[in-house]
Design a protein around this motif. Structure first.
Motif, PDB file in Angstrom:
ATOM      1  N   LEU A 117      14.660   2.865  -0.727  1.00 51.72           N
ATOM      2  CA  LEU A 117      14.998   3.802   0.403  1.00 51.72           C
ATOM      3  C   LEU A 117      13.927   4.472   0.759  1.00 51.72           C
ATOM      4  N   THR A 118      12.939   5.079  -0.124  1.00 52.42           N
ATOM      5  CA  THR A 118      11.688   5.525   0.363  1.00 52.42           C
ATOM      6  C   THR A 118      10.879   4.853   1.122  1.00 52.42           C
ATOM      7  N   VAL A 119      10.556   3.684   0.606  1.00 50.73           N
ATOM      8  CA  VAL A 119       9.725   2.591   1.667  1.00 50.73           C
ATOM      9  C   VAL A 119      10.363   2.554   3.126  1.00 50.73           C
ATOM     10  N   GLN A 151       0.849  -1.246   0.115  1.00 50.23           N
ATOM     11  CA  GLN A 151       0.056   0.031   0.100  1.00 50.23           C
ATOM     12  C   GLN A 151       0.792   1.486  -0.046  1.00 50.23           C
ATOM     13  N   SER A 152       2.019   0.952  -0.055  1.00 50.23           N
ATOM     14  CA  SER A 152       3.061   2.380  -0.211  1.00 50.23           C
ATOM     15  C   SER A 152       2.722   3.068  -1.521  1.00 50.23           C
ATOM     16  N   PRO A 153       2.650   4.597  -1.393  1.00 54.61           N
ATOM     17  CA  PRO A 153       2.399   5.381  -2.322  1.00 54.61           C
ATOM     18  C   PRO A 153       3.365   5.002  -3.653  1.00 54.61           C
ATOM     19  N   ARG A 172      10.363  12.479  -3.124  1.00 55.35           N
ATOM     20  CA  ARG A 172       9.312  11.580  -3.273  1.00 55.35           C
ATOM     21  C   ARG A 172       8.544  12.014  -4.282  1.00 55.35           C
ATOM     22  N   GLY A 173       8.229  13.270  -4.482  1.00 52.96           N
ATOM     23  CA  GLY A 173       7.404  13.648  -5.624  1.00 52.96           C
ATOM     24  C   GLY A 173       7.893  13.247  -6.838  1.00 52.96           C
ATOM     25  N   LEU A 174       9.273  13.443  -7.174  1.00 48.56           N
ATOM     26  CA  LEU A 174       9.587  12.776  -8.483  1.00 48.56           C
ATOM     27  C   LEU A 174       9.636  11.618  -8.657  1.00 48.56           C
TER      28      LEU A 174
END
Length: 358
Positions: A122-124, A16-18, A236-238
């Motif tokens: 890395l983001t997760v 469910q991660s973005p 994160r947006g990119l």
């Protein structure tokens, strides 16, 4: 039962991660026939910014860290990059209708690293507040370059031996005996593949260039202000835009796999998990021996499960021109990358949580 239920719950939560949602969303809108197109130039800028940010993060961390702590994880990364190529050489290459040189190139691409997959991993971890070494992203080139170099060297040795055998097959027994020594010497000379040009080609690739630039700036300068004011907030947006693009591209590449053996589909599904588990096991050794964090172990497993989508293909096209790009690029982009991002990232995070390491 507690282990299994905990793992399944964590796995579903990770899905469910973005980051993963944008990848799946891209595949869905492509399957529905959407005409959405994001220009290649924009994607290039996004990739540059993402990898520069990862390089800056690693460089700043290396400047403030004990280099001795990095040695064992780096060795693990090198071992995995090389090992993945030989796994493909002696498994995929043995399957029906799979050409050996195509299998080696596929192994090289799966041994190399996807910057986007690493960024997603890395983001997760950051979203889940999982601690890891900030320099873990700097393991990228230690797996990427050895994999590409090994693939090109192994492929050229195989092709030269094949040419040598073909030449020998056309000789009479008397000619063979008189020229055997000559052919042997020629074969040995041809098998000497120049390593440095391959490394140089990899280093010049856009992905590694951007990351190594950020790494150098982080180590030798003080970029904290621009890092905190620009690169970190935009990351994160990119990444979400890049995941959307990769989802659409993955769907469009599925058609390329129809041109090659169906075994590539099987390999593309299984390989990310197998490679990641090997890296996870080696990372656990570094965890117990050198104090490598469990978050770092997950990152090592994620980059091992990835397959290069930027620098790898042009390097392999130049180094192994006889290999079929539809085989190794189709396998990587259409199946390997979505599996690595959509399934392997939550799988390895869940595995680390389930064994009590996070």
């Amino acid at each position: 039962m507690d282990f299994l239920s905990l793992f399944v719950m964590d796995f579903v939560q990770q899905l469910q991660s973005p980051t993963l949602a944008f990848l799946i969303g891209g595949m869905i809108i492509a399957a529905l026939g959407s005409e959405l197109v994001i220009p290649e130039s924009i994607c290039t800028i996004i990739v540059f910014m993402l990898l520069t940010k990862i390089g800056l993060t690693g460089g700043i961390a290396i400047r403030n860290s004990n280099l001795a702590d990095m040695v064992l994880p780096m060795i693990c990364a090198v071992v995995v990059g090389i090992l993945v190529v030989f796994i493909a050489r002696y498994t995929l290459a043995k399957l029906p209708k799979v050409k050996v040189v195509d299998a080696i190139a596929t192994g090289g691409l799966f041994g190399a690293v996807s910057g986007s997959t690493m960024a997603a991993g890395l983001t997760v971890l950051e979203e889940q507040k999982v601690p890891f070494e900030a320099w873990a992203g700097a393991l990228y080139p230690f797996m990427d370059i050895p994999a590409l170099v090994t693939a090109i060297v192994v492929a050229n040795i195989y092709l030269n031996k094949k040419k040598l055998k073909a030449a020998q097959a056309h000789l009479t027994e008397e000619e063979y005996l008189s020229k055997q020594e000559y052919l042997s010497n020629q074969g040995a000379a041809n098998n000497r593949v120049k390593i440095w040009p391959i490394i140089e080609e990899s280093l010049r690739g856009p992905a590694l260039s951007a990351m190594l630039l950020g790494l150098a700036l982080g180590i030798f300068t003080r970029p904290e202000s621009v890092y905190k004011g620009f690169y970190d907030p935009a990351f994160r947006g990119l990444l979400s835009i890049l995941m959307l693009v990769m989802g659409m591209e993955a769907w469009s590449r599925l058609g390329e796999l129809r041109k090659v053996a169906q075994w590539y589909v099987v390999y593309s599904v299984a390989a990310p998990f197998v490679h990641g588990l090997i890296a996870f096991g080696l990372g656990m050794i570094a965890h117990y021996v050198a104090g490598f964090s469990m978050g770092g172990v997950v990152i090592l497993a994620v980059i091992a499960s990835s397959s290069s989508d930027i620098s790898g293909p042009p390097t392999l096209r130049a180094g192994i021109p006889s290999a079929n790009p539809s085989a190794y690029i189709g396998a990587s982009t259409a199946i390997g990358t979505p599996i690595a991002i959509g399934l392997c990232i939550p799988f390895f995070v869940g595995l680390a949580q389930a064994i009590g390491g996070l």
